[in-house]
Design a protein around this motif. Structure first.
Motif, PDB file in Angstrom:
ATOM      1  N   HIS A  18       0.813  -1.208   0.000  1.00 25.45           N
ATOM      2  CA  HIS A  18       0.000   0.000   0.000  1.00 25.45           C
ATOM      3  C   HIS A  18       0.849   1.261   0.000  1.00 25.45           C
ATOM      4  CE1 HIS A  18      -3.715  -2.133   0.701  1.00 25.45           C
ATOM      5  NE2 HIS A  18      -3.102  -2.837   1.620  1.00 25.45           N
ATOM      6  N   ASP A  19       2.164   1.101   0.086  1.00 28.74           N
ATOM      7  CA  ASP A  19       2.987   2.275   0.298  1.00 28.74           C
ATOM      8  C   ASP A  19       2.750   3.374  -0.714  1.00 28.74           C
ATOM      9  OD1 ASP A  19       4.040   1.541   2.563  1.00 28.74           O
ATOM     10  OD2 ASP A  19       6.062   1.107   1.863  1.00 28.74           O
ATOM     11  N   HIS A  20       2.637   2.991  -1.980  1.00 26.01           N
ATOM     12  CA  HIS A  20       2.515   4.028  -2.996  1.00 26.01           C
ATOM     13  C   HIS A  20       1.174   4.724  -2.873  1.00 26.01           C
ATOM     14  CE1 HIS A  20       0.480   0.481  -4.523  1.00 26.01           C
ATOM     15  NE2 HIS A  20      -0.226   1.278  -5.293  1.00 26.01           N
ATOM     16  N   HIS A  21       0.240   4.087  -2.193  1.00 22.48           N
ATOM     17  CA  HIS A  21      -1.155   4.483  -2.261  1.00 22.48           C
ATOM     18  C   HIS A  21      -1.501   5.368  -1.079  1.00 22.48           C
ATOM     19  CE1 HIS A  21      -5.175   4.115  -3.573  1.00 22.48           C
ATOM     20  NE2 HIS A  21      -5.591   3.293  -2.643  1.00 22.48           N
ATOM     21  N   HIS A  22      -1.260   4.863   0.126  1.00 19.17           N
ATOM     22  CA  HIS A  22      -1.826   5.485   1.307  1.00 19.17           C
ATOM     23  C   HIS A  22      -0.760   5.599   2.385  1.00 19.17           C
ATOM     24  CE1 HIS A  22      -6.033   5.044   0.392  1.00 19.17           C
ATOM     25  NE2 HIS A  22      -6.032   3.758   0.414  1.00 19.17           N
ATOM     26  N   HIS A  23       0.519   5.688   2.027  1.00 21.14           N
ATOM     27  CA  HIS A  23       1.540   5.475   3.059  1.00 21.14           C
ATOM     28  C   HIS A  23       1.206   6.182   4.359  1.00 21.14           C
ATOM     29  CE1 HIS A  23       5.306   4.610   4.961  1.00 21.14           C
ATOM     30  NE2 HIS A  23       5.380   5.881   5.302  1.00 21.14           N
ATOM     31  N   GLY A  24       0.943   7.489   4.295  1.00 23.38           N
ATOM     32  CA  GLY A  24       0.726   8.232   5.524  1.00 23.38           C
ATOM     33  C   GLY A  24      -0.459   7.727   6.314  1.00 23.38           C
ATOM     34  N   PRO A  25      -1.661   7.922   5.769  1.00 24.20           N
ATOM     35  CA  PRO A  25      -2.863   7.589   6.539  1.00 24.20           C
ATOM     36  C   PRO A  25      -2.855   6.158   7.045  1.00 24.20           C
ATOM     37  CG  PRO A  25      -3.451   8.725   4.501  1.00 24.20           C
ATOM     38  CD  PRO A  25      -1.972   8.540   4.487  1.00 24.20           C
ATOM     39  N   LEU A  26      -2.445   5.216   6.219  1.00 19.01           N
ATOM     40  CA  LEU A  26      -2.543   3.817   6.621  1.00 19.01           C
ATOM     41  C   LEU A  26      -1.709   3.549   7.861  1.00 19.01           C
ATOM     42  CD1 LEU A  26      -4.006   1.290   5.687  1.00 19.01           C
ATOM     43  CD2 LEU A  26      -1.929   0.584   4.551  1.00 19.01           C
ATOM     44  N   GLU A  27      -0.544   4.177   7.941  1.00 26.14           N
ATOM     45  CA  GLU A  27       0.325   3.947   9.093  1.00 26.14           C
ATOM     46  C   GLU A  27      -0.133   4.732  10.310  1.00 26.14           C
ATOM     47  OE1 GLU A  27       4.355   3.408   8.615  1.00 26.14           O
ATOM     48  OE2 GLU A  27       3.632   1.866   7.244  1.00 26.14           O
ATOM     49  N   GLU A  28      -0.676   5.916  10.049  1.00 30.37           N
ATOM     50  CA  GLU A  28      -0.872   6.845  11.163  1.00 30.37           C
ATOM     51  C   GLU A  28      -2.271   6.805  11.759  1.00 30.37           C
ATOM     52  OE1 GLU A  28       2.344   9.787   9.064  1.00 30.37           O
ATOM     53  OE2 GLU A  28       0.229  10.342   9.088  1.00 30.37           O
ATOM     54  N   LEU A  29      -3.259   6.387  10.989  1.00 28.28           N
ATOM     55  CA  LEU A  29      -4.626   6.385  11.510  1.00 28.28           C
ATOM     56  C   LEU A  29      -4.913   5.003  12.058  1.00 28.28           C
ATOM     57  CD1 LEU A  29      -6.287   8.183   8.498  1.00 28.28           C
ATOM     58  CD2 LEU A  29      -5.496   9.216  10.631  1.00 28.28           C
ATOM     59  N   VAL A  30      -5.035   4.907  13.369  1.00 31.56           N
ATOM     60  CA  VAL A  30      -5.041   3.587  14.004  1.00 31.56           C
ATOM     61  C   VAL A  30      -6.410   3.225  14.574  1.00 31.56           C
ATOM     62  CG1 VAL A  30      -3.986   2.221  15.827  1.00 31.56           C
ATOM     63  CG2 VAL A  30      -2.593   3.827  14.511  1.00 31.56           C
ATOM     64  N   THR A  31      -7.099   4.223  15.140  1.00 25.32           N
ATOM     65  CA  THR A  31      -8.355   3.928  15.824  1.00 25.32           C
ATOM     66  C   THR A  31      -9.546   4.370  14.981  1.00 25.32           C
ATOM     67  OG1 THR A  31      -8.396   6.091  16.888  1.00 25.32           O
ATOM     68  CG2 THR A  31      -7.266   4.317  18.075  1.00 25.32           C
ATOM     69  N   VAL A  32     -10.729   3.954  15.399  1.00 20.56           N
ATOM     70  CA  VAL A  32     -11.966   4.415  14.767  1.00 20.56           C
ATOM     71  C   VAL A  32     -12.037   5.942  14.850  1.00 20.56           C
ATOM     72  CG1 VAL A  32     -14.490   4.430  14.995  1.00 20.56           C
ATOM     73  CG2 VAL A  32     -13.238   2.263  15.132  1.00 20.56           C
ATOM     74  N   ARG A  33     -11.661   6.475  16.011  1.00 20.77           N
ATOM     75  CA  ARG A  33     -11.663   7.927  16.203  1.00 20.77           C
ATOM     76  C   ARG A  33     -10.780   8.617  15.151  1.00 20.77           C
ATOM     77  NH1 ARG A  33     -12.702  10.558  21.068  1.00 20.77           N
ATOM     78  NH2 ARG A  33     -12.354   8.679  22.297  1.00 20.77           N
ATOM     79  N   ASP A  34      -9.586   8.054  14.925  1.00 22.58           N
ATOM     80  CA  ASP A  34      -8.666   8.620  13.928  1.00 22.58           C
ATOM     81  C   ASP A  34      -9.305   8.616  12.537  1.00 22.58           C
ATOM     82  OD1 ASP A  34      -6.647   8.817  15.846  1.00 22.58           O
ATOM     83  OD2 ASP A  34      -5.679   6.932  15.268  1.00 22.58           O
ATOM     84  N   LEU A  35      -9.910   7.475  12.196  1.00 21.26           N
ATOM     85  CA  LEU A  35     -10.470   7.322  10.852  1.00 21.26           C
ATOM     86  C   LEU A  35     -11.643   8.276  10.625  1.00 21.26           C
ATOM     87  CD1 LEU A  35     -10.253   3.434  10.655  1.00 21.26           C
ATOM     88  CD2 LEU A  35      -9.001   5.029   9.185  1.00 21.26           C
TER      89      LEU A  35
END
Length: 318
Positions: A18-35
């Protein structure tokens, strides 16, 4: 503050693809609250339009995040700090991205729409149910209709997904319900909803251009949420609406093409005490200008003022 520890347990090789696609959000958004926070910001930033069920970006974010994670959509609290595994996060981010980039109404992304507690299957073959008639149905159209038990036949004209026909079957327990649409595609969707509700013996689906396919059928209630968008409004619709079938929205220069035909033909398909109820959005002025002699009753529901008119059989042109 525990919640950020969960990121540390992630299996990092999951991320490579997924790196090319969503690198930041995928790694950094962890909880339902984050999403939910992220989705709300993305939706606001993109200037999305919400006319298909949600009231605003937050409402839509909560719905799409919970629905995509297969969580109950009316219970956010217990899950806010839950850590979401990578595969599920990728799914949520994908839905958020499609909503933003393709401007697809949420109902088409999840294939469902809600009217009150009633859930309906929907896809691009039908417009997204959003009729105010469902609130009026709860009130039973009193005092214009006698008690709900004595309503024996009703018609949902321009049924689309079949939602109003199904609601009528629910509110009028003794009624046989006919549902008409000109679109075979729409009737296929309606059929699926009728079967889901187990109403095959109550709701009869009919392919017809307004009343054309009907013989001498008469109804105690004809209810319609027909196409009523003017040509001028069609030109400036938010992009979300362009995913809906044009024939379910557009109704000629003044938006009255179908409404005129409904008013012209309704009398011969109503019982003596029957009523016609039609939703026309913001077009009250156009309707009254087109029919100066008719004394429309404009109905208000809890959430909407005067977008629906009612006429008794004896008020309609013969």
């Amino acid at each position: 503050m525990q919640e950020h520890d969960c990121g540390d347990h992630c299996d990092h090789h999951d991320h490579e693809e997924h790196d090319h696609h969503h690198h930041g959000p995928l790694e950094e958004l962890v909880t339902v609250r984050d999403l939910i926070r992220y989705a709300t910001s993305q939706f606001n930033r993109a200037g999305l339009f919400f006319g298909h069920g949600s009231v605003d970006a937050y409402d839509e974010a909560v719905y799409l995040v919970l629905r995509t994670l297969h969580l109950p959509i009316d219970r956010l609290e217990p899950f806010l700090d839950a850590c979401i595994p990578t595969a599920e996060r990728a799914e949520v981010l994908d839905i958020i991205q499609r909503r933003v980039e393709e401007r697809i109404p949420a109902a088409y992304l999840t294939h469902e729409a809600w009217l009150g507690d009633f859930r309906f299957y929907v896809d691009e073959r039908v417009i997204v149910p959003r009729s105010f008639c469902f609130e009026l149905l709860r009130e039973g159209f009193s005092p214009w209709l006698r008690e709900t038990e004595s309503v024996l036949r009703t018609l949902d004209l321009c049924t689309g997904s079949g939602c109003l026909a199904i609601l009528m079957a629910h509110h009028f327990p003794n009624a046989a319900v006919d549902a008409i649409d000109l679109s075979s595609d729409a009737l296929d969707v309606a059929q699926q909803n009728v079967v889901d509700y187990g109403l095959q013996n109550v709701v009869r689906l009919i392919k017809s251009d307004v009343f054309d396919a009907l013989a001498d059928e008469r109804y105690d209630l004809i209810l319609s949420n027909p196409p009523y968008v003017t040509e001028e409004s069609m030109q400036v619709l938010p992009e979300e609406y362009l995913h809906e079938p044009r024939m379910a929205l557009a109704a000629g220069e003044d938006g009255m093409d179908i409404v005129r035909r409904i008013i012209a033909g309704a009398r011969r398909h109503l019982t003596d005490e029957g009523i016609l109820v039609v939703e026309v959005g913001h077009n009250r002025d156009l309707v009254e200008a087109a029919f100066p002699a008719l004394e429309f009753v404009w109905l208000s529901s809890a959430s909407e003022e005067e977008k629906v008119f009612l006429l008794r059989a004896d008020q309609l042109p013969a």
